[in-house]
Design an enzyme around this catalytic site. Structure first.
Site, PDB file in Angstrom:
ATOM      1  N   HIS A 282      -0.347 -50.883 -22.944  1.00 19.98           N
ATOM      2  CA  HIS A 282      -1.377 -50.673 -21.929  1.00 19.98           C
ATOM      3  C   HIS A 282      -2.411 -51.789 -22.045  1.00 19.98           C
ATOM      4  O   HIS A 282      -3.120 -51.892 -23.044  1.00 19.98           O
ATOM      5  CB  HIS A 282      -2.073 -49.322 -22.127  1.00 19.98           C
TER       6      HIS A 282
ATOM      7  N   ASP B 102       1.357 -40.675 -22.609  1.00 23.85           N
ATOM      8  CA  ASP B 102       2.295 -41.562 -21.929  1.00 23.85           C
ATOM      9  C   ASP B 102       3.419 -41.958 -22.887  1.00 23.85           C
ATOM     10  O   ASP B 102       3.162 -42.428 -23.992  1.00 23.85           O
ATOM     11  CB  ASP B 102       1.565 -42.811 -21.425  1.00 23.85           C
TER      12      ASP B 102
ATOM     13  N   SER C 262      -0.501 -48.214 -26.979  1.00 27.35           N
ATOM     14  CA  SER C 262      -1.742 -48.324 -26.203  1.00 27.35           C
ATOM     15  C   SER C 262      -2.882 -48.729 -27.130  1.00 27.35           C
ATOM     16  O   SER C 262      -2.831 -49.812 -27.704  1.00 27.35           O
ATOM     17  CB  SER C 262      -2.033 -46.994 -25.483  1.00 27.35           C
TER      18      SER C 262
END
Length: 359
Positions: A205, A301, A179
């Site tokens: 992401h 995540d 991310s």
């Protein structure tokens, strides 16, 4: 009480400055201390008070955002969030900004700007909080947000039917999740892989419409082929598939082949694509035939998915704290006991190559 994160917004649109400031004001841990209509005014104000985080546009009068960012990073490195148009020109400039040291991206459309920014207020808050925690030294080599979305698990995307993971075979693959800071980290890893590297599936992401350009940019730099994943794509040696922004990507088995399933769905761990969705599908369909790598990023995540990969027999690696821009996702995966080994970013390409040779 912890000090508030001091933010300066630099954008030539008064509407953007107003709406972004309103979004940030919803978080008691963030304070917008200054706004400026262009970088020249911003630099004047920064002589008096330097912010903890900058939120800047790319296309501005008198000095563009890229030039401004490079000047800031050379003089006083400051975590910076890019607030950029979805237009192709804006997207290309955004990648230049990320290469220059920006931490993350907020996208803004040309039409319906006010309603979009209001709807994206949680993303704006998250981006600023993530930037405030960024390790800028890693780019160059924990409070909860006030606005919460329901946090769904990857169960919302994955079928619950029983499926026996494959025993170890010669069909190996690598799954990577990342991310904040991930665009730079992925470039550092993928550009060092030979054309014979194992097939790779990636969740980064990133906003919708940016992933195709990101993949195209990497493809021009790498020996392996890199492209945005399409539904039904086969996972092949020498190919890296990046999940499209705004869509989930899952691994499936089609006879003797691995393929990807690209599908819409709810936000998982407040993300789409979600690393957990990918990793848990890899655990289910590849089992011991996979290498899982979790890299820089805020939040958790991918942590549960990596634990499932580990328990299914996959080898798992987490990027170490010193080389992460934000040591969030790797930290959570380590806490769950799903990580076999931690290593600095520069060692990850070698680990992938070594894994491919051991297959």
């Amino acid at each position: 009480m912890a000090d508030k994160i001091k933010v300066m917004i630099v954008d030539d649109s008064a509407l953007v400055r107003q709406v972004v400031a309103q979004a940030l004001a919803s978080d008691p841990g963030i304070e917008v201390t200054d706004v400026a209509s262009d970088p020249i005014f911003a630099l004047q104000k920064m002589k008096v008070r330097w912010p903890d985080v900058l939120v800047i546009d790319i296309e501005m009068p008198r000095m563009d955002g890229i030039t401004f960012l490079k000047k800031i990073m050379a003089e006083h490195p400051t975590p910076t969030v890019i607030c950029s148009s979805l237009a192709e020109k804006g997207a290309q400039a955004t990648f230049e900004a990320l290469a220059a040291g920006a931490v993350s991206i907020i996208t803004k459309p040309k039409i319906g700007l006010k309603s979009f920014l209001e709807d994206a207020s949680n993303d704006i808050v998250q981006a600023v909080r993530s930037a405030a925690r960024a390790n800028l030294r890693a780019l160059s080599a924990s409070a909860n947000p006030a606005i919460n979305r329901p946090k769904l698990s990857a169960d919302a995307m994955l079928s619950t039917g029983s499926h026996r993971a494959l025993e170890r075979t010669t069909d190996q693959l690598v799954a990577i999740g990342t991310s904040t800071g991930g665009t730079q980290a992925l470039e550092a890893v993928l550009t060092r892989l030979p054309a014979t590297a194992p097939g790779i599936v990636i969740v980064q992401h990133m906003p919708e419409k940016f992933t195709a350009m990101f993949a195209e940019r990497l493809d021009g730099l790498c020996q392996i082929e890199v492209r945005e994943a399409r539904n039904g794509d086969r996972v092949l040696p020498g190919l890296a598939l990046i999940a499209p922004g705004g869509r989930h990507m899952m691994l499936k088995r089609n006879g003797a082949q691995y393929v990807v399933d690209v599908a819409d769905g709810p936000l998982i761990n407040r993300h789409k694509p979600s690393v957990d969705v990918l990793f848990r599908s890899v655990a289910k369909f590849a089992g011991a035939n996979a290498l899982g790598i979790i890299m820089t990023g805020m939040g958790d995540d991918g942590a549960r998915g990596m634990k499932e990969m580990h328990d299914a027999g996959a080898k798992t690696i987490a990027q170490d704290e010193s080389s992460c821009v934000v040591f969030g996702m790797p930290k959570e995966a380590i806490k769950l006991g799903g990580v076999d080994q931690t290593m600095p970013l520069q060692q990850i390409p070698g680990a992938i190559v070594g894994y491919g040779k051991s297959c």
